[in-house]
Write a protein that holds these residues in place. Structure first.
Motif, PDB file in Angstrom:
ATOM      1  N   PRO A 157      -1.917  -2.676  17.799  1.00 34.39           N
ATOM      2  CA  PRO A 157      -0.690  -3.240  17.771  1.00 34.39           C
ATOM      3  C   PRO A 157      -0.460  -3.587  16.445  1.00 34.39           C
ATOM      4  O   PRO A 157      -1.274  -3.792  15.350  1.00 34.39           O
ATOM      5  N   ARG A 158       0.916  -3.735  15.976  1.00 37.54           N
ATOM      6  CA  ARG A 158       1.342  -4.123  14.703  1.00 37.54           C
ATOM      7  C   ARG A 158       0.922  -5.299  14.036  1.00 37.54           C
ATOM      8  O   ARG A 158       0.377  -5.814  13.067  1.00 37.54           O
ATOM      9  N   LYS A 159       0.361  -6.274  15.049  1.00 42.10           N
ATOM     10  CA  LYS A 159      -0.011  -7.873  14.591  1.00 42.10           C
ATOM     11  C   LYS A 159      -1.627  -7.515  14.026  1.00 42.10           C
ATOM     12  O   LYS A 159      -1.969  -8.172  13.149  1.00 42.10           O
ATOM     13  N   VAL A 160      -2.178  -6.448  14.783  1.00 42.56           N
ATOM     14  CA  VAL A 160      -3.661  -6.071  14.194  1.00 42.56           C
ATOM     15  C   VAL A 160      -3.329  -5.527  12.523  1.00 42.56           C
ATOM     16  O   VAL A 160      -4.182  -5.783  11.546  1.00 42.56           O
ATOM     17  N   LEU A 161      -2.577  -4.321  12.428  1.00 42.90           N
ATOM     18  CA  LEU A 161      -2.272  -3.516  11.467  1.00 42.90           C
ATOM     19  C   LEU A 161      -1.985  -4.261  10.235  1.00 42.90           C
ATOM     20  O   LEU A 161      -2.247  -3.911   9.063  1.00 42.90           O
ATOM     21  N   THR A 162      -1.059  -5.581  10.605  1.00 41.41           N
ATOM     22  CA  THR A 162      -0.658  -6.196   9.306  1.00 41.41           C
ATOM     23  C   THR A 162      -1.527  -7.437   9.013  1.00 41.41           C
ATOM     24  O   THR A 162      -1.291  -8.442   8.116  1.00 41.41           O
ATOM     25  N   ASN A 163      -2.601  -7.379   9.512  1.00 38.09           N
ATOM     26  CA  ASN A 163      -3.626  -8.641   9.449  1.00 38.09           C
ATOM     27  C   ASN A 163      -4.572  -8.291   8.234  1.00 38.09           C
ATOM     28  O   ASN A 163      -5.181  -7.213   8.321  1.00 38.09           O
ATOM     29  N   PHE A 164      -4.562  -8.958   7.283  1.00 34.05           N
ATOM     30  CA  PHE A 164      -5.530  -8.568   6.067  1.00 34.05           C
ATOM     31  C   PHE A 164      -6.861  -8.383   6.562  1.00 34.05           C
ATOM     32  O   PHE A 164      -7.400  -7.411   6.145  1.00 34.05           O
ATOM     33  N   GLY A 165      -7.679  -9.375   7.232  1.00 35.05           N
ATOM     34  CA  GLY A 165      -8.822  -9.146   7.642  1.00 35.05           C
ATOM     35  C   GLY A 165      -9.213  -7.950   8.498  1.00 35.05           C
ATOM     36  O   GLY A 165     -10.036  -7.102   8.269  1.00 35.05           O
ATOM     37  N   ALA A 166      -8.322  -7.606   9.512  1.00 36.24           N
ATOM     38  CA  ALA A 166      -8.490  -6.489  10.366  1.00 36.24           C
ATOM     39  C   ALA A 166      -8.328  -5.199   9.252  1.00 36.24           C
ATOM     40  O   ALA A 166      -8.976  -4.148   9.569  1.00 36.24           O
ATOM     41  N   GLN A 167      -7.375  -5.098   8.144  1.00 38.19           N
ATOM     42  CA  GLN A 167      -7.156  -3.988   7.525  1.00 38.19           C
ATOM     43  C   GLN A 167      -8.685  -3.733   6.821  1.00 38.19           C
ATOM     44  O   GLN A 167      -8.900  -2.866   6.521  1.00 38.19           O
TER      45      GLN A 167
ATOM     46  N   TRP B  17     -10.183 -16.535   5.647  1.00 31.50           N
ATOM     47  CA  TRP B  17     -10.003 -14.945   4.990  1.00 31.50           C
ATOM     48  C   TRP B  17      -9.405 -14.174   6.185  1.00 31.50           C
ATOM     49  O   TRP B  17      -8.508 -13.290   5.813  1.00 31.50           O
ATOM     50  N   PHE B  18     -10.149 -13.960   7.161  1.00 28.43           N
ATOM     51  CA  PHE B  18     -10.049 -13.009   8.010  1.00 28.43           C
ATOM     52  C   PHE B  18      -8.569 -12.968   8.698  1.00 28.43           C
ATOM     53  O   PHE B  18      -7.927 -12.107   9.158  1.00 28.43           O
ATOM     54  N   SER B  19      -8.016 -13.995   8.791  1.00 25.83           N
ATOM     55  CA  SER B  19      -6.622 -14.463   9.549  1.00 25.83           C
ATOM     56  C   SER B  19      -5.541 -14.357   8.537  1.00 25.83           C
ATOM     57  O   SER B  19      -4.427 -14.655   9.204  1.00 25.83           O
TER      58      SER B  19
END
Length: 397
Positions: free
Chosen positions: A364-374, A343-345
């Protein structure tokens, strides 16, 4: 708490502010949230204390939702509508519109001779936005400073997001028990997700009042879609055999929001995809127990041509499918099988606008476009993004 003291001014003395102060209804909305220390009363000299200013409504209907005020001796919770002139209420047809039946205050720049009325014939108390417009107090810029390594940030956001995962799984477990079958529960949860954002309750009502048993009688996806259109109040052209049409629509046509809803998320577009979901459920698709948990790629492959937006599959997977599957497994096994890591990934390839504005220059954009990180960032903004709490931010070095 926003608190107003009653004004001692008379109706005649507050009937009209300086004409240059307000050029649009949006400025009156801003006045409501910016002047929390001003003195307020209605045009009929009834004192008003504001306990909760409510929230701006970006969709169709009243400009402000969920305000709580003490109007004279009455404690009221409801909506607020704003106009430059009081007669704007009737000019816009609000006196015939059920969406405005719960309006408790009418904020105006210029007073009329009589109070406007709701669809039920009740007078709407008017308040003149007489004070000069002041800019709302804004939070300072994010003070994160130097950011830790990406893996450290991800781990900290994962800790914040876990609580949201647990709540989603719990909600899906409750939905399964209440619906009586996982199939019906999944159908209802998926339809609520189809409404993101702005029409969640409307899609939920549609699924609640249009059962899979009704839809099972349809012979094709097109017939399923037409039944749903009829029940949603979006179709009255008689395409469908009367045998499939229940008396009355499940949702009133005027209940659907279109303002601020992007074209791919409009109700009629999402409803077409909803018909495809129903068809798959009625022909044996069981994402909560079939093989391994699906991925975004699996969903795109299965529903490809019928998708209005591929990005929605990531939201569906994160908000419904994985939490639903985890709840279903946990209820049937003596141990908890968590799909949290999957789910987080989830990668959405886009970020929520509010998160992008706040963190685009910091993360980083990679973090901002991750569902779990959001999900973790949403918790972060809720708990820590305040001047008094900034120093405790878990993302700081």
């Amino acid at each position: 708490m926003i608190f107003f003291t009653p004004s001692l001014q008379t109706r005649s003395s507050i009937s009209s502010p300086a004409p240059s102060v307000y050029g649009s209804e949006d400025e009156i909305v801003k006045w409501w949230f910016a002047n929390g220390t001003g003195r307020l009363s209605t045009t009929d000299a009834v004192p008003v204390y504001v306990f909760d200013a409510g929230n701006v409504n970006p969709y169709d209907g009243p400009d402000i939702r969920g305000a709580t005020v003490l109007l004279g001796s009455q404690l009221l919770t409801g909506d607020i509508e704003c106009h430059l002139r009081e007669r704007g209420w009737s000019e816009h047809g609000h006196h015939r519109d059920h969406r405005y039946k719960n309006v408790i205050l009418h904020l105006i720049a210029k007073c009329g001779n009589e109070r406007e009325k709701t669809v039920a014939g009740l007078s709407v108390p008017a308040v003149v936005a007489q004070l000069p417009l002041r800019a709302p107090v804004s939070l300072p810029l994010c003070q994160l400073g130097e950011i830790e390594a990406e893996n450290v940030i991800t781990d900290r956001l994962k800790s914040l997001a876990y609580g949201r995962w647990v709540r989603k799984v719990s909600d899906m477990g409750t939905a399964q028990r209440q619906a009586g079958s996982p199939q019906a529960a999944f159908y209802r949860a998926s339809f609520r997700a189809l409404g993101l954002k702005g029409n969640e309750s409307q899609f939920a009502d549609l699924a609640q009042r249009t059962s899979l048993q009704q839809l099972r009688r349809c012979g094709s996806v097109a017939e399923i879609e037409t039944v749903l259109q009829v029940q949603a109040g979006l179709c009255n052209d008689g395409k469908l055999s009367q045998a499939y049409v229940e008396s009355g629509a499940a949702v009133a046509p005027e209940a659907w929001h279109r303002k601020s809803i992007r074209p791919a998320a409009r109700p009629e577009v999402r409803l077409a995809f909803g018909a495809v979901i129903v068809s798959h459920l009625l022909t044996g698709w069981r994402p909560w127990c079939d093989g391994s948990a699906p991925s975004v790629k699996d969903l795109v492959h299965r529903f490809g041509d019928s998708l209005s937006s591929k990005g929605w599959c990531g939201e569906w997977l994160g908000n419904v499918i994985l939490p639903f599957r985890s709840a279903w497994v946990q209820q049937r096994q003596s141990y908890a099988t968590s799909l949290f890591e999957k789910w987080f990934s989830i990668n959405l390839n886009y970020s929520y606008a509010q998160l992008w504005r706040h963190f685009a220059s910091l993360l980083p954009r990679k973090v901002l476009t991750n569902f779990g990180a959001q999900q973790g960032l949403l918790v972060l903004r809720e708990r820590y993004c305040h001047p008094d709490l900034c120093e405790f931010c878990p993302l700081k070095s």
